[in-house]
Design an enzyme around this catalytic site. Structure first.
Site, PDB file in Angstrom:
ATOM      1  N   TRP A  34       0.845  -1.200   0.000  1.00  0.00           N
ATOM      2  CA  TRP A  34       0.000   0.000   0.000  1.00  0.00           C
ATOM      3  C   TRP A  34       0.877   1.245   0.000  1.00  0.00           C
ATOM      4  CZ3 TRP A  34      -4.625  -0.876  -1.512  1.00  0.00           C
ATOM      5  CH2 TRP A  34      -5.597   0.130  -1.465  1.00  0.00           C
TER       6      TRP A  34
ATOM      7  N   GLU B 103     -18.489   6.570  -4.668  1.00  0.00           N
ATOM      8  CA  GLU B 103     -17.278   7.391  -4.612  1.00  0.00           C
ATOM      9  C   GLU B 103     -17.244   8.381  -5.775  1.00  0.00           C
ATOM     10  OE1 GLU B 103     -13.337   5.723  -5.864  1.00  0.00           O
ATOM     11  OE2 GLU B 103     -12.855   5.967  -3.735  1.00  0.00           O
TER      12      GLU B 103
ATOM     13  N   ASP C 269       0.187  10.962  -0.092  1.00  0.00           N
ATOM     14  CA  ASP C 269      -0.904  11.945  -0.046  1.00  0.00           C
ATOM     15  C   ASP C 269      -2.231  11.270   0.258  1.00  0.00           C
ATOM     16  OD1 ASP C 269      -1.188  10.620  -2.542  1.00  0.00           O
ATOM     17  OD2 ASP C 269      -2.219  12.343  -3.379  1.00  0.00           O
TER      18      ASP C 269
ATOM     19  N   GLU D  14      -3.300   8.458  -1.798  1.00  0.00           N
ATOM     20  CA  GLU D  14      -2.513   7.236  -1.623  1.00  0.00           C
ATOM     21  C   GLU D  14      -1.644   6.912  -2.829  1.00  0.00           C
ATOM     22  OE1 GLU D  14      -6.185   4.671  -0.648  1.00  0.00           O
ATOM     23  OE2 GLU D  14      -5.136   4.785   1.267  1.00  0.00           O
ATOM     24  N   GLU D  15      -1.220   7.940  -3.538  1.00  0.00           N
ATOM     25  CA  GLU D  15      -0.493   7.684  -4.785  1.00  0.00           C
ATOM     26  C   GLU D  15       0.884   8.310  -4.834  1.00  0.00           C
ATOM     27  OE1 GLU D  15      -4.295   7.515  -7.839  1.00  0.00           O
ATOM     28  OE2 GLU D  15      -3.398   9.456  -7.392  1.00  0.00           O
TER      29      GLU D  15
END
Ligand code: NOJ
Ligand code: NOJ
Length: 608
Positions: free
Chosen positions: A149, A431, A205, A208-209
């Site tokens: 992750w 989302e 960030d 999540e990237e």
């Protein structure tokens, strides 16, 4: 009331003649209605995803909140520290505004669960040096998630501290100072220690990237350090490292501003403009209802934040076909950033709602200040929505002030109208929504989408959160230092809440969960002795959902609304074509709990 009614009638009558002012009023009334309806859906949507009573949360422990019940494409059946903190901050603010005691039970559960979660070792690290607090997500049973992750993510502890402090302040003001000191503070203290120690290190960030420095993270950290220091003092303690690090975090915060907009990710090497809803979402936690329109703390009404709002929202006008043809003076669908490719890159409900929320919060600030100042920085924002805008200060009561605030309100409503347009009739918020046709996409029932709706709606009706002290934390040091303060971490173990008065729920969302292996063509139902369960008539049984069925967890679930205290018998049945198979005897007996909780869940296995 009468006046409003006749205005509405006039609006309808004159609609064919297209009187613009009247049609704007008509639209606003319709939007008001939709918002009122959607509020109960959003609240129920959040509670359904909260362990362990939530209707869609089978498998989540008490107090742990799922990001979404979706288990595939994408699998969001985890608890994220960020999502949970943002959602619970919205619930705390709503609890404070409404006194809804069911929310308080959920809040207490959440806090108790976080005390334990803080100590769980995970791939980001351990509790002893605080590194484990930067882990972004956990399994729904509170154990570590060990897959690959983007980690660590350093916004989580800051956001959690903010959510807990908001509740801690309520406890102190309502005669429960001991709970604030002995239950809430020890958890907050660990999070503040983490922020003071690690704020100046890079991390992933919020999307999540990207590994670097993220405006959203720095803004959340600055706020947590500032209000953390004051909260520490209020419980008879102190946070020296909050005091030493907060000005430095504010110093870093300035570095994201490029003179025209906020570059959301810095200290990275990525091919992007930096225009990102990251910064608009940040305005939700930089917002301080007691602050002026400060640029240094990036208040929603600040010239910088308005210029940024325009830069970011405009970046989506040409990339989504559902935005084509929408005038520059009207709200549009907003995504994460224009270069996004996640699910092909689409608008997000929470980003579009945040674009509205920033503006409602700004309106609150102008109203409080009694004036609007347009500077060269904010001029292009204002001109887009009010073409004759010019730099200057306009006092409330002046016709320009009225024109500007009314243009801003209409503009903000435009973003909400986009969300309304692309929300299915059941009110469910996923989302994303498709950039070409607006259809919901990616995770269904995204908990954060529902919270984003609730905070937008609160801001729109001028129900504002508490101050965090921005007005006295806006002085930027003349030189930024790469600093850090190291502290120690102690497990918070006291989760012994006092008994709070509560309203006993009259109606309860009762969920039935049953584990039973089935083959395609078979469906599971629940049937029982009360009419809501079909009065033992198999034709009127309630069909359960197999959306989360797996061979190792053959779950069927569904819920009905029942009166608290109702006693009944029930059984599960399996239908295949016209044949009905009953599970074996005895009948199950159940009484809907009569407590302050508005949800309850039965967990059963097929009797066979
Ligand atoms: C999952 C993350 O949650 C999401 O934000 C990201 O865009 C995708 N992975 C792709 O990296
Ligand atoms: C992906 C989003 O990018 C991230 O911000 C969020 O925390 C997770 N999904 C869970 O909702």
């Amino acid at each position: 009331m009468l006046l409003q009614k006749s205005l509405l009638v006039a609006t309808l009558v004159s609609f064919v003649h297209c009187i613009p002012a009247a049609s704007a009023l008509y639209k606003r009334a319709a939007l008001d209605d939709w918002i009122a309806n959607e509020t109960s859906t959003a609240l129920a949507g959040i509670l359904a995803n909260a362990g362990y009573n939530g209707a869609k949360a089978y498998g989540a422990n008490q107090g742990l909140l799922l990001a979404s019940p979706s288990t595939t494409n994408p699998d969001y059946f985890f608890t994220w520290t960020r999502d949970s903190a943002l959602v619970f901050k919205s619930l705390v603010d709503r609890f404070i505004a409404t006194g809804d005691s069911n929310l308080q039970v959920e809040i207490n559960d959440y806090i108790s669960a976080q005390a334990k979660l803080q100590t769980v070792s995970n791939p980001s690290g351990s509790f002893s040096d605080g590194s484990g607090l930067g882990e972004p997500k956990y399994e729904p049973d509170g154990t570590a998630f060990t897959g690959d992750w983007g980690r660590p993510q350093r916004d989580g502890p800051a956001l959690r501290a903010t959510a807990l402090i908001a509740y801690g302040r309520w406890l102190q003001s309502n005669g429960y100072s001991d709970a604030a000191t002995n239950i809430v503070w020890p958890i907050v203290k660990n999070d503040l220690t983490y922020v003071a120690q690690y704020w100046n290190q890079t991390g992933f960030d919020l999307w999540e990237e990207v590994k670097g420095s993220s405006f959203f993270t720095t803004a959340a950290q600055h706020r947590a350090l500032v209000e953390g220091s004051a909260f520490a003092a209020s419980v008879g303690s102190s946070c020296a490292s909050c005091d030493s690090q907060a000005p430095q975090a504010l110093c870093l915060l300035q570095q994201y501003w490029n003179g025209q907009y906020i570059v959301s990710n810095i200290n990275v090497n990525i091919a992007r403009t930096g225009k990102d809803a990251n910064s608009i979402l940040s305005s939700l936690h930089t917002f301080d209802p007691s602050a002026g329109c400060d640029d240094t703390t990036f208040q929603p009404c600040s010239p910088r934040m308005l210029a940024n709002h325009k830069a970011v929202t405009d970046s989506f006008r040409s990339v989504y076909s559902i935005n084509s043809g929408i005038a520059a003076s009207t709200g549009v669908a907003v995504g994460r950033y224009s270069e996004d490719v996640y699910y092909n890159g689409n608008p997000w409900y929470l980003a579009t709602l945040a674009a509205a929320e920033q503006l409602y919060s700004a309106l609150y600030q102008y109203n409080k200040a009694g004036s609007i100042t347009i500077t060269s920085t904010s001029l292009s924002f204002w001109k887009a929505i009010y073409s004759s805008a010019a730099t200057g200060t306009y006092a409330s009561g002046s016709s320009t002030y009225s024109a500007l605030t009314s243009a801003m309100k209409t503009y903000a409503d435009g973003y909400v109208a986009i969300v309304e347009k692309y929300t299915p009739s059941n009110g469910g918020l996923a989302e994303q929504f498709d950039r070409n046709n607006g259809a919901p996409l990616s995770a269904v029932d995204l908990t954060w989408s529902y919270a984003a709706f609730l905070t937008m709606s609160a801001a729109r009706s001028n129900s504002v959160p508490a101050s965090w002290g921005a007005a006295s934390a806006n002085k930027v040091p003349s030189a930024c230092a790469a600093s850090s303060a190291t502290g120690s971490y102690t497990a918070a173990t006291n989760t012994n809440w006092p008994s709070f008065p509560c309203t006993i729920a009259t109606s309860v969302q009762q969920t039935f969960n049953v584990l039973t292996t089935t083959v395609p063509g078979q469906d599971i139902y629940v049937v029982g002795s009360i009419s809501a369960l079909g009065s033992w008539d198999t034709a009127k049984a309630i069909k359960l959902d197999a959306g989360r069925y797996r061979s190792d967890l053959p779950l069927w679930y569904g819920s009905v609304t029942l009166s608290a205290g109702t006693a009944f018998e029930y059984k599960y049945i399996r239908k295949e074509g016209s044949s009905v198979t009953w599970e074996s005897d005895p009948n199950r007996s159940y009484t809907v709990p009569k407590t302050c909780r508005t949800s309850a869940a039965a967990r059963d296995s097929w009797q066979g």
